[in-house]
Design a protein around this motif. Structure first.
Motif, PDB file in Angstrom:
ATOM      1  N   ARG A 474       0.836  -1.203   0.000  1.00 17.27           N
ATOM      2  CA  ARG A 474       0.000   0.000   0.000  1.00 17.27           C
ATOM      3  C   ARG A 474       0.878   1.262   0.000  1.00 17.27           C
ATOM      4  O   ARG A 474       0.595   2.225  -0.714  1.00 17.27           O
ATOM      5  CB  ARG A 474      -0.912   0.009   1.233  1.00 17.27           C
ATOM      6  CG  ARG A 474      -2.186  -0.829   1.090  1.00 17.27           C
ATOM      7  CD  ARG A 474      -3.022  -0.729   2.346  1.00 17.27           C
ATOM      8  NE  ARG A 474      -4.300  -1.420   2.228  1.00 17.27           N
ATOM      9  CZ  ARG A 474      -5.443  -0.839   1.915  1.00 17.27           C
ATOM     10  NH1 ARG A 474      -5.462   0.462   1.654  1.00 17.27           N
ATOM     11  NH2 ARG A 474      -6.568  -1.530   1.854  1.00 17.27           N
ATOM     12  N   GLU A 478       0.845   4.110  -2.920  1.00 20.11           N
ATOM     13  CA  GLU A 478       0.559   5.511  -2.592  1.00 20.11           C
ATOM     14  C   GLU A 478       1.720   6.428  -2.970  1.00 20.11           C
ATOM     15  O   GLU A 478       1.513   7.553  -3.441  1.00 20.11           O
ATOM     16  CB  GLU A 478       0.239   5.637  -1.104  1.00 20.11           C
ATOM     17  CG  GLU A 478      -1.069   4.972  -0.711  1.00 20.11           C
ATOM     18  CD  GLU A 478      -1.523   5.353   0.690  1.00 20.11           C
ATOM     19  OE1 GLU A 478      -0.775   6.098   1.356  1.00 20.11           O
ATOM     20  OE2 GLU A 478      -2.605   4.932   1.090  1.00 20.11           O
ATOM     21  N   THR A 484      -5.247   4.057  -2.712  1.00 23.65           N
ATOM     22  CA  THR A 484      -5.517   2.741  -2.136  1.00 23.65           C
ATOM     23  C   THR A 484      -6.914   2.626  -1.524  1.00 23.65           C
ATOM     24  O   THR A 484      -7.271   1.564  -1.017  1.00 23.65           O
ATOM     25  CB  THR A 484      -4.467   2.395  -1.059  1.00 23.65           C
ATOM     26  OG1 THR A 484      -4.466   3.414  -0.063  1.00 23.65           O
ATOM     27  CG2 THR A 484      -3.094   2.275  -1.668  1.00 23.65           C
TER      28      THR A 484
END
Length: 515
Positions: A474, A478, A484
């Motif tokens: 994640r 990002e 996300t």
């Protein structure tokens, strides 16, 4: 107790892994309010189907031996001898890749159910193979076709079953998770292999060698029972909690970012699995024939099957002990230590083969060969699936695992063709001492190469690696501008507050390098 947290919170586990979850309310994963059976049965239901892989892949070695006795040159001089044993691997590769995609983009549970039904149907059809007009060639063609389709079902067990099994272990006690994953994946495969020689042995004793047609059909037909016994439990399964939180089935997968983040690690895992299956499946299929050759052509079929059963039984101690060792020292370390030891024993086996390939010394052959197999199971056998299932993010785990496992089955497929060629081209031919030595020289060299790959190129894998891997993935997405909040089921998407916008505002997320 581990909870999902907001992105500015962090917990450190006893294993040393950093745990953080994004955008979810505090929902426990390893929930202590659940009973032991309630937390354990999803792991069992997801992973135990690999027993079918062991049994249905292993039993074809005995069936192959029986078909050679029944049909002689009509079988041995046709492509069927290689096709019947190897075609399942081709089907397995197709099944792994197809169900890997399905399990990530649709459902772990229903991918698993579909593969279970395929196993039941085509295991039964394999047992009933019949050629038009009773022709032997037609029978071989039918058996080959059904074995290919059976392989598709076996393939589905890997990305759907093993991946869901790994995710379900998150509900188990930390420090015990690796062993339970292994107990219901690799140990099941090994148990299947033991029964794949024991069942034909018992059937030969019951039916006698005058009714070998009945023996091989019953041996294949009994392969229906394992997947059938799991059907009810699998119908009750729910999607794993990790999958609900991290899935990308409701959005487009950013494949370029995925490839940049995981390509190198996936290549290493796939290569190790290729090498392991190249040797493991080839040795298991041809071990009965080698033992029969050592014992002599006049030896009763049940005796060669009996020695084959003993050989396969050596897999189990290595796999079971290795399951605990994987928790104690970690999968990466267990893998490279035991595959190195396997290579050493393999070179010893090759050096002593001229002494061991005599009927009087068959017990010595079986013991040393058994130790060779046992080290293989404690190392890559136990841990390569564990590594593949825990070194990628949940969102793409099914496809990541499928590619690695498919590489293994391609290795097995190649090995079943290459091993006879290695033996045939050895000085003196297949039945010579060199014909027996050369496969061990090749396999042992590859073992040492695998040990180096694991030591230098695999990451550390702790008890909470699945959770921390999701965090890293994640953060990486990002840091490259991918929102996300699109991840997770609809329920989790509505509650998510993790996004690139938040990351930019509070600078809480720092880009991670590829690993």
């Amino acid at each position: 107790m581990k909870f999902s947290m907001r992105r500015d919170q962090k917990e450190t586990s006893p294993a040393g892994d950093s745990i953080a979850e994004y955008g979810h309310d505090a929902v426990p994963v390893d929930n202590p309010h659940k009973g032991r059976w309630e937390r354990s049965w999803p792991t069992i239901a997801c992973g135990a189907g690999l027993f079918s892989d062991g049994y249905l892949n292993g039993v074809i070695g005995q069936v192959n031996t029986i078909l050679k006795r029944l049909y002689g040159k009509a079988y041995t001089s046709s492509p069927a001898q290689s096709n019947v044993t190897a075609i399942t691997f081709a089907g397995t590769v197709v099944g792994q890749l197809f169900f890997g995609y399905v399990s990530d983009h649709y459902s772990r549970k229903w991918a698993l159910m579909a593969s279970t039904i395929i196993l039941i149907v085509f295991a039964a059809l394999s047992a009933g193979s019949y050629g038009a007009g009773g022709s032997a060639g037609g029978l071989f063609a039918a058996l080959t076709a059904w074995r290919f389709l059976l392989g598709i079902g076996i393939g589905g067990e890997y990305p759907a079953g093993s991946v869901a099994c790994a995710e379900s272990t998150g509900e188990l006690k930390s420090g015990h998770r690796n062993r339970w994953f292994i107990m219901f994946t690799n140990v099941q495969i090994d148990a299947g292999y033991v029964l794949s020689t024991l069942v034909p042995l018992i059937l030969v004793l019951i039916c006698t060698e005058d009714h070998l047609r009945l023996v091989w059909r019953l041996s294949l037909g009994l392969g229906v029972i394992p997947p059938l016994s799991l059907l009810y439990l699998r119908l009750k399964l729910q999607e794993p909690e990790e999958f609900k939180r991290e899935t990308m089935k409701n959005t487009r997968t950013p494949w370029m970012l995925v490839l940049k983040f995981y390509w190198f690690r996936l290549a290493v895992v796939s290569l190790i699995w290729f090498i392991y299956d190249f040797s493991a499946y080839s040795f298991s299929i041809y071990s009965t024939q080698w033992i029969a050759t050592i014992l002599g052509e006049d030896t009763s079929l049940w005796k060669s099957f009996g020695w084959g059963t003993l050989v396969n039984t050596f897999n189990l101690p290595g796999a079971i002990v290795g399951a605990y060792i994987s928790d104690w020292i970690g999968p990466r370390r267990a893998l490279y230590i035991f595959v190195f030891l396997q290579g050493c024993v393999g070179f010893l086996m090759a050096g002593l083969y001229g002494i061991l390939d005599k009927a009087a010394n068959v017990a010595g052959f079986v013991v040393i060969y058994g130790i060779f197999l046992s080290f293989g199971e404690a190392g890559p056998g136990d841990n390569i699936g564990l590594v593949a299932s825990k070194t990628s993010a949940t969102a793409i785990r099914g496809q990541y695992y499928a590619i690695a496992a498919a590489s293994g089955k391609i290795g097995a497929f190649v090995g079943t063709y290459v091993f006879p060629i290695i033996q045939k081209n050895a000085p003196g031919g297949t039945d010579s001492t060199r014909g027996g030595q050369d496969p061990f020289f090749v396999s042992s060299s590859l073992c040492l190469f695998s040990a180096g790959l694991a030591y230098f190129m695999l990451p550390h894998i702790g008890q909470d690696t699945i959770t921390t891997e999701d965090v890293k993935f994640r953060e990486y997405l990002e840091s490259h501008g991918w929102d996300t909040r699109q991840m997770g089921s609809k329920e989790f998407q509505m509650r998510s507050d993790s996004s690139v916008n938040v990351a930019a505002s509070d600078k809480a997320v720092k880009p991670l390098e590829k690993v």
